[in-house]
Write a protein that holds these residues in place. Structure first.
Motif, PDB file in Angstrom:
ATOM      1  N   ARG A   1      25.649  90.159 -55.776  1.00 17.83           N
ATOM      2  CA  ARG A   1      26.134  88.957 -56.393  1.00 17.83           C
ATOM      3  C   ARG A   1      26.806  88.042 -55.365  1.00 17.83           C
ATOM      4  O   ARG A   1      27.086  88.564 -54.118  1.00 17.83           O
ATOM      5  CB  ARG A   1      27.259  89.271 -57.495  1.00 17.83           C
ATOM      6  N   SER A   2      26.742  86.618 -55.488  1.00 18.29           N
ATOM      7  CA  SER A   2      27.080  85.728 -54.414  1.00 18.29           C
ATOM      8  C   SER A   2      28.583  85.627 -54.315  1.00 18.29           C
ATOM      9  O   SER A   2      29.108  85.627 -55.521  1.00 18.29           O
ATOM     10  CB  SER A   2      26.269  84.595 -54.694  1.00 18.29           C
ATOM     11  N   VAL A   3      29.277  85.548 -53.366  1.00 23.31           N
ATOM     12  CA  VAL A   3      30.685  85.184 -53.322  1.00 23.31           C
ATOM     13  C   VAL A   3      30.796  83.973 -52.495  1.00 23.31           C
ATOM     14  O   VAL A   3      30.359  83.984 -51.269  1.00 23.31           O
ATOM     15  CB  VAL A   3      31.470  86.413 -52.751  1.00 23.31           C
ATOM     16  N   LYS A   4      31.687  83.235 -52.915  1.00 20.34           N
ATOM     17  CA  LYS A   4      31.970  81.919 -52.329  1.00 20.34           C
ATOM     18  C   LYS A   4      33.299  81.737 -52.076  1.00 20.34           C
ATOM     19  O   LYS A   4      33.938  81.981 -52.919  1.00 20.34           O
ATOM     20  CB  LYS A   4      31.187  80.552 -53.111  1.00 20.34           C
ATOM     21  N   GLY A   5      33.664  81.151 -50.817  1.00 21.47           N
ATOM     22  CA  GLY A   5      35.152  81.239 -50.547  1.00 21.47           C
ATOM     23  C   GLY A   5      35.445  80.384 -49.180  1.00 21.47           C
ATOM     24  O   GLY A   5      34.306  79.766 -48.878  1.00 21.47           O
ATOM     25  N   LEU A   6      36.611  80.617 -48.686  1.00 24.46           N
ATOM     26  CA  LEU A   6      37.127  79.754 -47.661  1.00 24.46           C
ATOM     27  C   LEU A   6      37.829  80.667 -46.524  1.00 24.46           C
ATOM     28  O   LEU A   6      38.485  81.366 -47.221  1.00 24.46           O
ATOM     29  CB  LEU A   6      37.949  78.702 -48.002  1.00 24.46           C
ATOM     30  N   TYR A   7      37.566  80.276 -45.217  1.00 24.51           N
ATOM     31  CA  TYR A   7      38.370  80.875 -44.230  1.00 24.51           C
ATOM     32  C   TYR A   7      39.741  79.984 -44.212  1.00 24.51           C
ATOM     33  O   TYR A   7      39.443  78.658 -43.767  1.00 24.51           O
ATOM     34  CB  TYR A   7      37.788  81.037 -43.103  1.00 24.51           C
ATOM     35  N   LEU A   8      40.799  80.437 -44.477  1.00 19.68           N
ATOM     36  CA  LEU A   8      41.885  79.849 -44.484  1.00 19.68           C
ATOM     37  C   LEU A   8      42.405  79.556 -43.043  1.00 19.68           C
ATOM     38  O   LEU A   8      42.770  80.610 -42.367  1.00 19.68           O
ATOM     39  CB  LEU A   8      43.119  80.305 -45.335  1.00 19.68           C
ATOM     40  N   GLU A   9      42.603  78.435 -42.441  1.00 20.71           N
ATOM     41  CA  GLU A   9      43.121  77.858 -41.217  1.00 20.71           C
ATOM     42  C   GLU A   9      43.916  76.744 -41.303  1.00 20.71           C
ATOM     43  O   GLU A   9      43.512  75.718 -42.167  1.00 20.71           O
ATOM     44  CB  GLU A   9      41.874  77.860 -40.264  1.00 20.71           C
ATOM     45  N   ASP A  10      45.222  76.795 -40.610  1.00 20.22           N
ATOM     46  CA  ASP A  10      46.026  75.715 -40.989  1.00 20.22           C
ATOM     47  C   ASP A  10      45.514  74.061 -40.438  1.00 20.22           C
ATOM     48  O   ASP A  10      44.792  74.096 -39.370  1.00 20.22           O
ATOM     49  CB  ASP A  10      47.237  75.981 -40.009  1.00 20.22           C
ATOM     50  N   ALA A  11      45.678  73.272 -41.157  1.00 20.46           N
ATOM     51  CA  ALA A  11      45.430  71.807 -40.863  1.00 20.46           C
ATOM     52  C   ALA A  11      44.102  71.749 -40.794  1.00 20.46           C
ATOM     53  O   ALA A  11      43.376  70.650 -40.034  1.00 20.46           O
ATOM     54  CB  ALA A  11      46.261  71.346 -39.978  1.00 20.46           C
ATOM     55  N   ARG A  12      43.180  72.474 -41.617  1.00 21.69           N
ATOM     56  CA  ARG A  12      41.670  72.153 -41.632  1.00 21.69           C
ATOM     57  C   ARG A  12      41.281  70.947 -42.816  1.00 21.69           C
ATOM     58  O   ARG A  12      41.927  71.152 -43.831  1.00 21.69           O
ATOM     59  CB  ARG A  12      41.084  73.450 -41.742  1.00 21.69           C
ATOM     60  N   ARG A  13      40.204  70.204 -42.495  1.00 21.65           N
ATOM     61  CA  ARG A  13      39.956  69.182 -43.545  1.00 21.65           C
ATOM     62  C   ARG A  13      38.474  69.324 -43.684  1.00 21.65           C
ATOM     63  O   ARG A  13      37.645  69.821 -42.750  1.00 21.65           O
ATOM     64  CB  ARG A  13      40.310  67.898 -42.933  1.00 21.65           C
ATOM     65  N   ARG A  14      37.935  68.849 -44.659  1.00 22.25           N
ATOM     66  CA  ARG A  14      36.530  68.683 -45.188  1.00 22.25           C
ATOM     67  C   ARG A  14      35.695  70.081 -44.704  1.00 22.25           C
ATOM     68  O   ARG A  14      34.686  69.888 -44.358  1.00 22.25           O
ATOM     69  CB  ARG A  14      35.969  67.442 -44.011  1.00 22.25           C
ATOM     70  N   GLN A  15      36.206  70.768 -45.507  1.00 17.22           N
ATOM     71  CA  GLN A  15      35.429  72.292 -45.229  1.00 17.22           C
ATOM     72  C   GLN A  15      34.589  72.487 -46.611  1.00 17.22           C
ATOM     73  O   GLN A  15      35.170  71.821 -47.607  1.00 17.22           O
ATOM     74  CB  GLN A  15      36.444  73.377 -45.288  1.00 17.22           C
ATOM     75  N   THR A  16      33.337  73.244 -46.547  1.00 20.12           N
ATOM     76  CA  THR A  16      32.781  73.464 -47.545  1.00 20.12           C
ATOM     77  C   THR A  16      32.774  75.101 -47.795  1.00 20.12           C
ATOM     78  O   THR A  16      33.158  75.826 -47.049  1.00 20.12           O
ATOM     79  CB  THR A  16      31.410  73.178 -47.384  1.00 20.12           C
ATOM     80  N   LEU A  17      32.505  75.512 -48.898  1.00 15.23           N
ATOM     81  CA  LEU A  17      32.481  76.842 -49.125  1.00 15.23           C
ATOM     82  C   LEU A  17      31.470  77.631 -48.519  1.00 15.23           C
ATOM     83  O   LEU A  17      30.354  77.272 -48.424  1.00 15.23           O
ATOM     84  CB  LEU A  17      32.446  77.084 -50.823  1.00 15.23           C
ATOM     85  N   LEU A  18      31.932  78.939 -47.993  1.00 15.71           N
ATOM     86  CA  LEU A  18      31.088  79.839 -47.228  1.00 15.71           C
ATOM     87  C   LEU A  18      30.317  80.683 -48.354  1.00 15.71           C
ATOM     88  O   LEU A  18      31.203  81.237 -49.204  1.00 15.71           O
ATOM     89  CB  LEU A  18      31.612  80.457 -46.148  1.00 15.71           C
ATOM     90  N   ARG A  19      29.163  81.080 -48.224  1.00 18.15           N
ATOM     91  CA  ARG A  19      28.715  82.206 -48.832  1.00 18.15           C
ATOM     92  C   ARG A  19      28.669  83.593 -48.351  1.00 18.15           C
ATOM     93  O   ARG A  19      27.921  83.743 -47.432  1.00 18.15           O
ATOM     94  CB  ARG A  19      27.217  81.755 -49.456  1.00 18.15           C
ATOM     95  N   LEU A  20      29.197  84.626 -49.083  1.00 18.36           N
ATOM     96  CA  LEU A  20      29.223  85.927 -48.565  1.00 18.36           C
ATOM     97  C   LEU A  20      28.493  86.786 -49.718  1.00 18.36           C
ATOM     98  O   LEU A  20      28.040  86.103 -50.658  1.00 18.36           O
ATOM     99  CB  LEU A  20      30.507  86.579 -48.520  1.00 18.36           C
ATOM    100  N   VAL A  21      28.063  88.047 -49.549  1.00 20.68           N
ATOM    101  CA  VAL A  21      27.226  88.691 -50.321  1.00 20.68           C
ATOM    102  C   VAL A  21      28.035  89.968 -50.703  1.00 20.68           C
ATOM    103  O   VAL A  21      28.649  90.598 -50.033  1.00 20.68           O
ATOM    104  CB  VAL A  21      25.839  89.072 -49.926  1.00 20.68           C
ATOM    105  N   GLU A  22      28.063  90.259 -52.064  1.00 21.70           N
ATOM    106  CA  GLU A  22      28.613  91.781 -52.543  1.00 21.70           C
ATOM    107  C   GLU A  22      27.416  92.572 -52.996  1.00 21.70           C
ATOM    108  O   GLU A  22      26.422  92.185 -53.662  1.00 21.70           O
ATOM    109  CB  GLU A  22      29.634  91.417 -53.785  1.00 21.70           C
TER     110      GLU A  22
END
Length: 505
Positions: free
Chosen positions: A206-227
């Protein structure tokens, strides 16, 4: 005398006003003066942009769950004037829905969530039984053959779903495998390709979409990982690196095949994410963000996250300006330009100190060599500066590519703002070289770098960063100190050192 007294009174009022306002903000909102006293709170904002076609509009965005591995949803809100808003929950999945009877033109919708870091990293979905997520893709004969050969090799080298997944990722990354190259050429996402191969091996994914949290980041898109399902639990894997397990700074936004964003009544829809980290108490942060008090309304925290990230840097500029004034007026250090060191220090904040210094010196040295040739062409000032900007772009691009090939990615963070700074610095130093010689260039260039380093060290200090962002009124104290130094007409420390021999006369 009366004029001096009035000026001194203004300085005292500015300094006292800044301190009193900061104390009042601390009392009213509870924001601490020292960073790190309470739990860190992540503010993550999703911005949805689309073009409405003039009729009814319904926009739906997938939302994270209340309890996430490593994080807890503390509060959430939406800011979209003219739209109705609701959060819908169905089968453990949550979606935000915006509705409007009539809308046209460009539209922007905002959703923000406050997340508190938690020591509980247990995944509520780790033991879910697999359901029929079958997404077998029927490739052409060549790709089907390539997939079978790749799976055959991976099975021979593995003994479990974990090892099979690991071997498949290694094979897909192979630069010499023609099968891997053929499959990669026909896949839009590496995660989709890995899931299709695992499903052909009878392993549920199944697909997992998320974000790597990093301070003061803008205009990020969801990254796709796999389970993938091991037979007893779900394991998360990064299809790019093969790392198994949930990364410490990864925020799971949504799972499964459900779309992240649906827009009915609009076109060209997209969603981008901004994030910022705040070391303030969670309860008081909620009061400051959602309250209706004066400090809450006038606080930077009420702005969208993307603008907050920008202000986090801008509010450090008065600190750098105070350093420049002190070093020039009190110490007597010569610099290239009045506030050029502040801009250089700001560029260092975008990269890092050592890498920024090395990159700056190399680019300026190469730029001076090119500028010496441009001086022979007798170009107008505007054309010369524009030419320098283009050359600096090429120099920075070349440095970034070379650094990336050597394993350094700092150059990739250079933005357009430092490019303009560097181009103008090269022009000023070149003129100084022609008028006063190389010794003056070294003196002012070295002084500029020294002041920039001192300003950088202060501007990246966690305490000063915390105070400047959460108590912007303290910049009134810096303003008072700058005005006070502006009235100084005595000897500079460098002059006292220079004429120290006169003490013996």
């Amino acid at each position: 005398m009366n004029q001096k007294r009035g000026f001194f009174a203004i300085l005292v009022l500015l300094a006292l006003g800044g301190v009193i306002l900061a104390i009042a903000r601390h009392v009213v909102t509870g924001t601490p003066f020292l960073p790190g006293q309470e739990k860190s709170v992540w503010l993550v904002e999703a911005r949805i942009d689309f073009d409405a076609d003039g009729g009814a509009v319904t926009a739906s965005l997938a939302l994270p769950e209340d309890q996430l591995p490593g994080y807890e949803l503390f509060a959430e809100q939406a800011a979209s004037p003219g739209y109705g808003f609701a959060i819908l929950t169905e089968r453990r999945s949550r979606r935000a829905e915006w509705t409007r009877r009539e809308a046209s033109g460009e539209q922007s919708l905002y959703y923000s969530a406050q997340l508190v870091e938690s020591e509980n990293r247990d995944d509520n979905h780790a033991n879910d039984p697999p359901v029929d997520y079958s997404r077998i893709v029927y490739w052409d004969e060549a790709r089907e053959l390539a997939a079978r050969d790749l799976l055959k090799v991976a099975r021979e080298r593995s003994s479990s779903p974990q090892s099979l997944t690991r071997e498949l990722i290694k094979l897909l990354d192979s630069a010499t495998s023609q099968n891997a190259a053929l499959l990669r050429s026909g896949a839009d996402q590496r995660s989709d390709l890995l899931m299709h191969l695992l499903e052909r091996a009878d392993i549920a994914t199944r697909s997992v979409k998320g974000l790597y949290l990093e301070d003061a980041r803008r205009r990020q898109t969801l990254l796709r990982l796999v389970e993938f399902y091991t037979g007893s639990e779900w394991l998360l894997v990064d299809p790019r690196t093969g790392a198994v397990g949930l990364p410490a700074d990864f925020l799971v936004w949504t799972r499964g095949r459900a779309s992240v964003l649906d827009v009915i009544g609009g076109a060209k829809s997209r969603v981008q994410f901004s994030m910022i980290r705040q070391s303030v108490p969670a309860t008081q942060l909620a009061r400051a963000s959602n309250g209706e008090g004066l400090f809450s309304r006038l606080g930077v925290q009420r702005l969208p996250i993307e603008e907050q990230s920008m202000f986090k840097l801008l509010l450090l500029l008065p600190l750098g300006a105070a350093v420049v004034v002190f070093m020039r007026v009190i110490i007597g250090l010569q610099t290239s330009g009045t506030f050029m060191p502040v801009l250089i220090a700001l560029a260092f904040l975008q990269t890092s100190l050592v890498a920024g210094l090395v990159s700056f010196v190399l680019i300026v040295a190469a730029g001076l060599a090119l500028r010496s040739y441009l001086s022979r062409l007798n170009l107008l000032l505007v054309a010369r500066i524009a030419t320098l900007i283009v050359l600096v772009v090429f120099l920075i691009s070349a440095l970034s590519i070379i650094g990336y090939q050597m394993g350094f990615s700092t150059g990739m963070t250079i933005t357009f703002f430092p490019m303009i700074i560097i181009a103008w610095t090269i022009e000023r130093m070149s003129i100084l070289w022609e008028e006063d010689g190389s010794s003056e260039v070294m003196k002012q260039g070295g002084g500029s770098l020294l002041v920039a380093v001192l300003a950088y060290l202060l501007m990246q200090n966690p305490l000063l960063v915390h105070l400047s962002f959460n108590f912007p009124e303290l910049n009134l104290v810096l303003l008072a100190s700058i005005l006070a130094m502006g009235q100084y007409t005595g000897y500079k420390l460098s002059e006292l050192w220079r004429f120290r021999a006169m003490d013996d006369l």
